[in-house]
Write an enzyme that holds these catalytic residues in place. Structure first.
Site, PDB file in Angstrom:
ATOM      1  N   HIS A 172       0.840  -1.210   0.000  1.00 42.30           N
ATOM      2  CA  HIS A 172       0.000   0.000   0.000  1.00 42.30           C
ATOM      3  C   HIS A 172       0.878   1.265   0.000  1.00 42.30           C
ATOM      4  CE1 HIS A 172      -3.191  -2.792   0.522  1.00 42.30           C
ATOM      5  NE2 HIS A 172      -2.900  -3.071   1.778  1.00 42.30           N
ATOM      6  N   ASP A 228      -4.856  -8.531  -3.028  1.00 44.66           N
ATOM      7  CA  ASP A 228      -5.083  -8.289  -1.604  1.00 44.66           C
ATOM      8  C   ASP A 228      -6.351  -8.951  -1.058  1.00 44.66           C
ATOM      9  OD1 ASP A 228      -5.163  -7.208   0.944  1.00 44.66           O
ATOM     10  OD2 ASP A 228      -5.005  -5.126   0.344  1.00 44.66           O
TER      11      ASP A 228
HETATM   12  C1  NGQ Z   1      -5.316  -7.300   6.238  1.00 39.91           C
HETATM   13  N1  NGQ Z   1      -6.204  -5.655   4.853  1.00 39.91           N
HETATM   14  O1  NGQ Z   1      -4.276  -7.667   6.769  1.00 39.91           O
HETATM   15  O2  NGQ Z   1      -6.111  -8.110   5.763  1.00 39.91           O
HETATM   16  C2  NGQ Z   1      -5.586  -5.824   6.105  1.00 39.91           C
HETATM   17  C3  NGQ Z   1      -6.506  -5.348   7.187  1.00 39.91           C
HETATM   18  C4  NGQ Z   1      -5.237  -4.805   9.304  1.00 39.91           C
HETATM   19  C5  NGQ Z   1      -5.751  -4.825   3.926  1.00 39.91           C
HETATM   20  N2  NGQ Z   1      -4.778  -4.042   4.160  1.00 39.91           N
HETATM   21  C6  NGQ Z   1      -6.153  -5.726   8.549  1.00 39.91           C
HETATM   22  N3  NGQ Z   1      -6.346  -4.835   2.786  1.00 39.91           N
HETATM   23  O3  NGQ Z   1      -4.643  -3.910   8.754  1.00 39.91           O
HETATM   24  O4  NGQ Z   1      -5.105  -5.030  10.496  1.00 39.91           O
HETATM   25 ZN    ZN Z   2      -3.274  -6.837   2.933  1.00 39.02          ZN
END
Ligand code: NGQ
Ligand code: ZN
Length: 459
Positions: free
Chosen positions: A273, A324
């Protein structure tokens, strides 16, 4: 030695016709020569691209794509989506994760991705109890990769805290947690399955600066170095403004600034990101040699923000793409959205083409192919000697590709979004895994996936 004749192929120095490619017994390219004829070679009769790496995946999330698009009782955000995602994750058994990942990886191959970096953070049972084999869920991911034929870079996630400054995790995060010793033990258990293979790589993913302390980050890298000192290190970073604010409160520095100041970031790193950057951070990140792991469809879906792609790429920064959360599994769509985000913001066109009179599609594709290969640490991303023999054959008969040659093929594949799939065949390491647009085991995977989802969602 199997031989392929590629009718119209993108090589590192541009498009060529009638490219003869020889492949060794291990599935690596031995030689590449344009303008040949060979009646006995396997003919790929259309435009041929190298396979792309999908550099960021949480496989289980594919099964909840589309189930978080209803507004909730309070304002929806990344953080409310995450609660929905945690509730879903809590219900998954090992066989469910394998079924979902098998279906997903087949879909990735159909979309032109020939490798995936799996950022794997669900490790334990829902209450945090270890499985009898603490690597159980990693083996399920590996089994899905084996069944589908996709290249796998496995990134066990180190997760210990619930926020900056060692905040204790929430109960819902118990499935994710390790201390440094248990994490190192997991790596050592997994390592032999990933050694000496061009389609397997073991790396690590400290989840985010929210989830690990500086000491744990250092220890995890040291543990990985003991196994493979060049192996990939991926981290979520600066994906939401709340994270930037918490980082500033914790250290006086922004997340990317803090990480770059540690002096460890180099070409083995993928900063996933990295959405919220100052212009100073953008330049420093570009110069670090790390890959920015961009996930345009997920970042749009979650309302993350817009990565400063123009400035970053102009400064020579490496990028790759990942699906993702898998709200969409489509390399062309992610590349298109990367460019469209810039267009909508700048109110201008062909912003990532990289200069006058150049193809936007070509620049996006080549950047993602090179950066993706770097981020997954696999020999791929180009049709060239020593690389794995991964080929994506586009459908030269597709109306959207009619009378296109060279860069116009890439521009049309990426920008003419249409229902009919434009990818006809996909080969990984010289083996065909997609034929007529469908994965060879698509029917079997889809049946098991449907059965799994019926049980999970209807009970
Ligand atoms: C994840 N998701 O690890 O799945 C993250 C969210 C977080 C994305 N960055 C969870 N799309 O950051 O704790
Ligand atoms: Zn992620």
């Amino acid at each position: 030695m199997p031989r392929f004749l590629l009718r119209h192929a993108l090589l590192p120095d541009g498009w060529h016709d009638d490219v003869l490619v020889t492949v060794d017994a291990a599935g690596r390219i031995a030689s590449v020569a344009p303008d040949q004829s060979a009646g006995d070679a396997i003919l790929l009769d259309g435009p041929v691209l190298p396979g792309l790496a999908n550099l960021h995946s949480h496989a289980f999330q594919r099964a909840m794509a589309g189930l978080a698009e209803r507004s909730g009782p309070t304002a929806d955000s990344f953080w409310t989506w995450r609660e929905t995602m945690y509730r879903f994750a809590a219900r998954l058994a090992p066989a469910d994760i394998e079924a979902i990942a098998s279906q997903l990886y087949a879909e990735m191959l159909e979309a032109g991705f020939t490798a995936v970096a799996e950022f794997h953070y669900v490790h334990h049972q829902a209450d945090g109890t270890r499985y009898d084999d603490p690597a159980e869920l990693s083996w399920r991911i590996l089994a899905a990769a084996e069944a589908s034929g996709i290249g796998l870079t496995h990134l066990p996630v180190l997760y210990r805290y619930g926020g900056f400054g060692r905040r204790e995790p929430q109960p819902r995060q118990r499935r994710f947690l390790h201390d440094s010793d248990a994490f190192a033990a997991l790596l050592h258990k997994l390592a032999p399955a990933f050694r000496n293979r061009h389609d397997r790589r073991l790396g690590i993913a400290p989840h985010s600066l929210r989830a690990v302390s500086p000491e744990m980050l250092q220890a995890a890298i040291a543990a990985l170095d003991g196994i493979d000192a060049a192996a990939p290190v991926h981290i979520h970073i600066a994906e939401q403004l709340a994270e930037v604010d918490e980082s500033l409160a914790w250290s006086g520095r922004r997340p990317v600034e803090w990480l770059l100041d540690q002096g460890v970031v180099n070409g083995r790193w993928c900063l996933v990101h990295a959405t919220h950057l100052t212009s100073g951070e953008t330049l420093r990140l570009a110069q670090s040699g790390a890959v920015a792991g961009l996930c345009p469809t997920t970042e749009a879906n979650l309302g993350d923000g817009l990565f400063p792609a123009m400035d970053y790429m102009a400064a020579g920064g490496a990028i790759g793409i990942g699906s993702d959360s898998h709200i969409s599994v489509d390399a062309a769509e992610d590349l298109r959205l990367l460019e469209y985000g810039q267009r909508l913001f700048q109110r201008s066109r062909n912003l990532l083409a990289g200069g006058p009179d150049r193809s936007t599609g070509r620049r996006l594709f080549e950047a993602a192919a090179a950066g993706g290969a770097q981020a997954v640490g696999q020999p791929m991303g180009a049709i060239a000697a020593e690389r794995r023999a991964d080929f994506v054959l586009l459908d030269g008969e597709a109306p959207a590709l009619a009378a296109r040659r060279g860069d116009a093929v890439l521009d049309s594949w990426i920008f003419c979004g249409q229902r009919r799939p434009m990818i006809r065949e996909v080969w990984v390491g010289g083996q065909r895994v997609v034929e007529q647009g469908r994965h060879l085991r698509a029917g079997e995977f889809a049946a098991r996936y449907r059965q799994t989802l019926r049980r999970l969602l209807e009970e």
